[in-house]
Design a protein around this motif. Sequence first.
Motif, PDB file in Angstrom:
ATOM      1  N   PRO A 122       0.829  -1.211   0.000  1.00 20.56           N
ATOM      2  CA  PRO A 122       0.000   0.000   0.000  1.00 20.56           C
ATOM      3  C   PRO A 122       0.862   1.260   0.000  1.00 20.56           C
ATOM      4  O   PRO A 122       2.041   1.235   0.370  1.00 20.56           O
ATOM      5  CB  PRO A 122      -0.801  -0.135   1.294  1.00 20.56           C
ATOM      6  CG  PRO A 122       0.019  -1.015   2.178  1.00 20.56           C
ATOM      7  CD  PRO A 122       0.744  -1.961   1.266  1.00 20.56           C
ATOM      8  N   ALA A 123       0.246   2.357  -0.390  1.00 19.12           N
ATOM      9  CA  ALA A 123       0.941   3.643  -0.363  1.00 19.12           C
ATOM     10  C   ALA A 123       1.393   3.939   1.065  1.00 19.12           C
ATOM     11  O   ALA A 123       0.700   3.634   2.033  1.00 19.12           O
ATOM     12  CB  ALA A 123       0.014   4.745  -0.871  1.00 19.12           C
ATOM     13  N   GLY A 124       2.556   4.529   1.193  1.00 16.67           N
ATOM     14  CA  GLY A 124       3.111   4.854   2.491  1.00 16.67           C
ATOM     15  C   GLY A 124       4.011   3.779   3.064  1.00 16.67           C
ATOM     16  O   GLY A 124       4.657   3.990   4.097  1.00 16.67           O
ATOM     17  N   THR A 125       4.078   2.614   2.418  1.00 13.80           N
ATOM     18  CA  THR A 125       4.914   1.518   2.922  1.00 13.80           C
ATOM     19  C   THR A 125       6.388   1.862   2.745  1.00 13.80           C
ATOM     20  O   THR A 125       6.816   2.310   1.672  1.00 13.80           O
ATOM     21  CB  THR A 125       4.600   0.216   2.170  1.00 13.80           C
ATOM     22  OG1 THR A 125       3.232  -0.120   2.372  1.00 13.80           O
ATOM     23  CG2 THR A 125       5.480  -0.923   2.661  1.00 13.80           C
ATOM     24  N   THR A 126       7.164   1.648   3.798  1.00 12.92           N
ATOM     25  CA  THR A 126       8.609   1.887   3.719  1.00 12.92           C
ATOM     26  C   THR A 126       9.412   0.599   3.701  1.00 12.92           C
ATOM     27  O   THR A 126      10.564   0.597   3.284  1.00 12.92           O
ATOM     28  CB  THR A 126       9.074   2.748   4.906  1.00 12.92           C
ATOM     29  OG1 THR A 126       8.682   2.109   6.135  1.00 12.92           O
ATOM     30  CG2 THR A 126       8.459   4.137   4.846  1.00 12.92           C
ATOM     31  N   ALA A 127       8.815  -0.524   4.136  1.00 13.49           N
ATOM     32  CA  ALA A 127       9.508  -1.815   4.126  1.00 13.49           C
ATOM     33  C   ALA A 127       8.478  -2.899   4.413  1.00 13.49           C
ATOM     34  O   ALA A 127       7.336  -2.621   4.788  1.00 13.49           O
ATOM     35  CB  ALA A 127      10.635  -1.859   5.163  1.00 13.49           C
ATOM     36  N   VAL A 128       8.907  -4.143   4.206  1.00 10.28           N
ATOM     37  CA  VAL A 128       8.106  -5.314   4.583  1.00 10.28           C
ATOM     38  C   VAL A 128       8.871  -6.079   5.648  1.00 10.28           C
ATOM     39  O   VAL A 128      10.054  -6.411   5.459  1.00 10.28           O
ATOM     40  CB  VAL A 128       7.805  -6.219   3.379  1.00 10.28           C
ATOM     41  CG1 VAL A 128       7.203  -7.548   3.825  1.00 10.28           C
ATOM     42  CG2 VAL A 128       6.847  -5.517   2.403  1.00 10.28           C
ATOM     43  N   LEU A 129       8.213  -6.308   6.770  1.00 10.36           N
ATOM     44  CA  LEU A 129       8.808  -7.083   7.868  1.00 10.36           C
ATOM     45  C   LEU A 129       8.357  -8.532   7.723  1.00 10.36           C
ATOM     46  O   LEU A 129       7.154  -8.815   7.711  1.00 10.36           O
ATOM     47  CB  LEU A 129       8.363  -6.514   9.214  1.00 10.36           C
ATOM     48  CG  LEU A 129       8.866  -7.249  10.469  1.00 10.36           C
ATOM     49  CD1 LEU A 129      10.386  -7.172  10.583  1.00 10.36           C
ATOM     50  CD2 LEU A 129       8.194  -6.699  11.715  1.00 10.36           C
ATOM     51  N   ARG A 130       9.293  -9.445   7.587  1.00  7.65           N
ATOM     52  CA  ARG A 130       8.953 -10.854   7.431  1.00  7.65           C
ATOM     53  C   ARG A 130       8.217 -11.376   8.667  1.00  7.65           C
ATOM     54  O   ARG A 130       8.492 -10.939   9.784  1.00  7.65           O
ATOM     55  CB  ARG A 130      10.205 -11.692   7.197  1.00  7.65           C
ATOM     56  CG  ARG A 130      10.997 -11.291   5.973  1.00  7.65           C
ATOM     57  CD  ARG A 130      12.129 -12.258   5.730  1.00  7.65           C
ATOM     58  NE  ARG A 130      12.954 -11.841   4.601  1.00  7.65           N
ATOM     59  CZ  ARG A 130      13.891 -12.603   4.020  1.00  7.65           C
ATOM     60  NH1 ARG A 130      14.112 -13.824   4.498  1.00  7.65           N
ATOM     61  NH2 ARG A 130      14.582 -12.157   3.006  1.00  7.65           N
ATOM     62  N   SER A 131       7.331 -12.333   8.449  1.00  9.10           N
ATOM     63  CA  SER A 131       6.524 -12.857   9.552  1.00  9.10           C
ATOM     64  C   SER A 131       7.390 -13.484  10.634  1.00  9.10           C
ATOM     65  O   SER A 131       7.052 -13.411  11.815  1.00  9.10           O
ATOM     66  CB  SER A 131       5.520 -13.880   9.025  1.00  9.10           C
ATOM     67  OG  SER A 131       6.179 -14.909   8.315  1.00  9.10           O
ATOM     68  N   GLU A 132       8.524 -14.073  10.246  1.00  7.16           N
ATOM     69  CA  GLU A 132       9.385 -14.696  11.246  1.00  7.16           C
ATOM     70  C   GLU A 132      10.278 -13.698  11.974  1.00  7.16           C
ATOM     71  O   GLU A 132      10.985 -14.052  12.914  1.00  7.16           O
ATOM     72  CB  GLU A 132      10.258 -15.789  10.604  1.00  7.16           C
ATOM     73  CG  GLU A 132      11.252 -15.293   9.552  1.00  7.16           C
ATOM     74  CD  GLU A 132      10.692 -15.342   8.153  1.00  7.16           C
ATOM     75  OE1 GLU A 132      11.482 -15.451   7.209  1.00  7.16           O
ATOM     76  OE2 GLU A 132       9.447 -15.249   8.003  1.00  7.16           O
ATOM     77  N   HIS A 133      10.263 -12.436  11.516  1.00 12.66           N
ATOM     78  CA  HIS A 133      11.110 -11.410  12.130  1.00 12.66           C
ATOM     79  C   HIS A 133      10.325 -10.423  12.985  1.00 12.66           C
ATOM     80  O   HIS A 133      10.896  -9.428  13.443  1.00 12.66           O
ATOM     81  CB  HIS A 133      11.890 -10.644  11.059  1.00 12.66           C
ATOM     82  CG  HIS A 133      12.869 -11.494  10.314  1.00 12.66           C
ATOM     83  ND1 HIS A 133      13.480 -11.076   9.136  1.00 12.66           N
ATOM     84  CD2 HIS A 133      13.356 -12.720  10.580  1.00 12.66           C
ATOM     85  CE1 HIS A 133      14.287 -12.024   8.710  1.00 12.66           C
ATOM     86  NE2 HIS A 133      14.223 -13.035   9.569  1.00 12.66           N
ATOM     87  N   GLY A 134       9.013 -10.666  13.200  1.00 18.18           N
ATOM     88  CA  GLY A 134       8.211  -9.738  13.978  1.00 18.18           C
ATOM     89  C   GLY A 134       7.334 -10.455  14.986  1.00 18.18           C
ATOM     90  O   GLY A 134       7.130 -11.672  14.919  1.00 18.18           O
ATOM     91  N   GLU A 135       6.808  -9.679  15.933  1.00 17.75           N
ATOM     92  CA  GLU A 135       5.949 -10.235  16.981  1.00 17.75           C
ATOM     93  C   GLU A 135       4.891  -9.202  17.334  1.00 17.75           C
ATOM     94  O   GLU A 135       5.186  -8.007  17.467  1.00 17.75           O
ATOM     95  CB  GLU A 135       6.778 -10.588  18.205  1.00 17.75           C
ATOM     96  CG  GLU A 135       5.976 -11.228  19.332  1.00 17.75           C
ATOM     97  CD  GLU A 135       6.854 -11.634  20.506  1.00 17.75           C
ATOM     98  OE1 GLU A 135       6.310 -12.133  21.491  1.00 17.75           O
ATOM     99  OE2 GLU A 135       8.088 -11.419  20.427  1.00 17.75           O
ATOM    100  N   VAL A 136       3.643  -9.668  17.472  1.00 12.99           N
ATOM    101  CA  VAL A 136       2.525  -8.784  17.806  1.00 12.99           C
ATOM    102  C   VAL A 136       2.265  -8.853  19.304  1.00 12.99           C
ATOM    103  O   VAL A 136       2.102  -9.946  19.866  1.00 12.99           O
ATOM    104  CB  VAL A 136       1.260  -9.186  17.025  1.00 12.99           C
ATOM    105  CG1 VAL A 136       0.074  -8.327  17.454  1.00 12.99           C
ATOM    106  CG2 VAL A 136       1.501  -9.048  15.527  1.00 12.99           C
TER     107      VAL A 136
END
Length: 558
Positions: A88-102
């Motif tokens: 989407p517009a405004g995106t600066t990067a994609v964080l991989r699912s294995e590299h993030g935590e909610v």
Amino acid sequence: MAARAARGPLPAQLRELGDALGQVLAEPLTALTDLPSFDSSAMDGWAVSGPGPWRLVGAGGPGILAGHTGAALEDGEAVPIATGAPVPAGTTAVLRSEHGEVHSARPPATDQLGTDKSATDKPATGQNAAGPHAERQNTTRNHTTPNHTTPNHTTGTDDNDTTETGPTSPSATATGSTSPSATETGSTSPSATATGPTSPSATPHGPIPRSPAPHSPTPPTPERRVPHDRLHAHRPLAPGQDIRPRGQECRSGDRLLRAGTRVTPAVLGLAAAAGYDTLRTVRRPRVEILVLGDELLDSGPPRDGLVRDALGPMLAPWLRALGAEVTGPHRLGDDAGLLRRAVTTSTADLLVTTGGTASGPVDHVHPVLRSTGAELLVDGVAVRPGHPMLLARTAPGRHLVGLPGNPLAAVSGLLTLVEPLLRTLSGRAACAPARAPLAEGVTGHPRSTRLVPVAYRTTEPTTHRIDHRTTDPTTRRADEGRTGRTAEPAPHRAPHRADGGSTGRDDAEWAVPLRFNGPAMLRGVAAADGFAVVPPGGAEPGAVVEVVELPWFEGEIE
């Protein structure tokens, strides 16, 4: 000579992608769009905007899937995204699912009356302490005051909001209270009642619903209210990480492949990705096979002086490997009339005959060509085996190649006359010839070039010359085993080209000459990767010679 015999490539035609496999591009393949045509995610994970941690939007759904678009991100926001989906517009990067935590920040779940289901030591938000469930709530504390149930109080999260244990206060009671200020039912106290209140803080239908303060801003939309959840990265995230930018592979108008490229499955995939439904390719050369000779059997083992036809089953697939559209083989025997009729009525671009090219009593090829007015372009070559081969032009744009009847001699004619002619008709440029060192010396013919079957292997060269013209099956090389069977060739990798470049072959690999290379033999070529071109007089061990590779080992795509 054979390559120059044709005037040029055959006419181009437009073919559906599914029908273009194995043909040759008649024009360059040019990108019809940027590839990728939009910025997309390279991984499953979250599209993020700005530095983290991020507020997670759209957490209740699947996020942005491939083939779908999403709303623009504000700074500090993130949304789940799938591989291949547009970012989407405004995106600066994609964080991989294995590299993030909610990290969840949502309030605990409550039942219909506001009771906390996850813990029993706190009342529900926005509910009075009194009521059907007040007895369960009032178990631990005793500092409730009446003014905590006034209409202006809208939450029950402060320590002073409710009572959990202790004596009943004048302002509120649990069930069974005898306080004059509050009763289970029918209370008229202005402070609080369990049911049927008449105070400003309640209505006949229950507590007044919570509402924003009079001067508070308009509440955010539901999508923006969901993400009390926070996304945290396990590692630093670089701008643009795991985003496939538009035009990364090519820009619209870029040349992807040159004309003359053979269409492989990978080429079809690239063409489809670039937006093509059809390809303009050179028409396949039409080749007709005529098998001559009364001594040939088409089934069973040899018997009664007759031999099995080995060329009929071999030529059709060989010619298809060279890109031809094949009809036949047609068996004509040693009948000059049938041969003349076939030569004058065929509509093929190329006629290939087997046998009958010498000057014996039943060798009819030369007489038929003379009687039909054909132009003889090649009449014999200084190559062994295969010296009686020939090439003729039977009509404008039509040719005939006469192959000798001996199988290995016919293969020699395929490599030296048929293959170059078909390359020109198909629009394919000739590859630079491969070169490789000989692992063993080879005895040569005194006046003619020899074509010797070779296999590519990693081996140490011998220091002596072997006469590879022998047909004695009891003479074996060391690697042929006790049965005299030739060892399997090593996996193919192209050797050095004549122009000095490398085609990928390990420099330690050698061209090993194979036995059983007489004109009537196929045992050597069946185990070969190609044919070494041995000059007159022969070649010593280690001599670098040209290798004519067999068509199923060639790399046609740059």
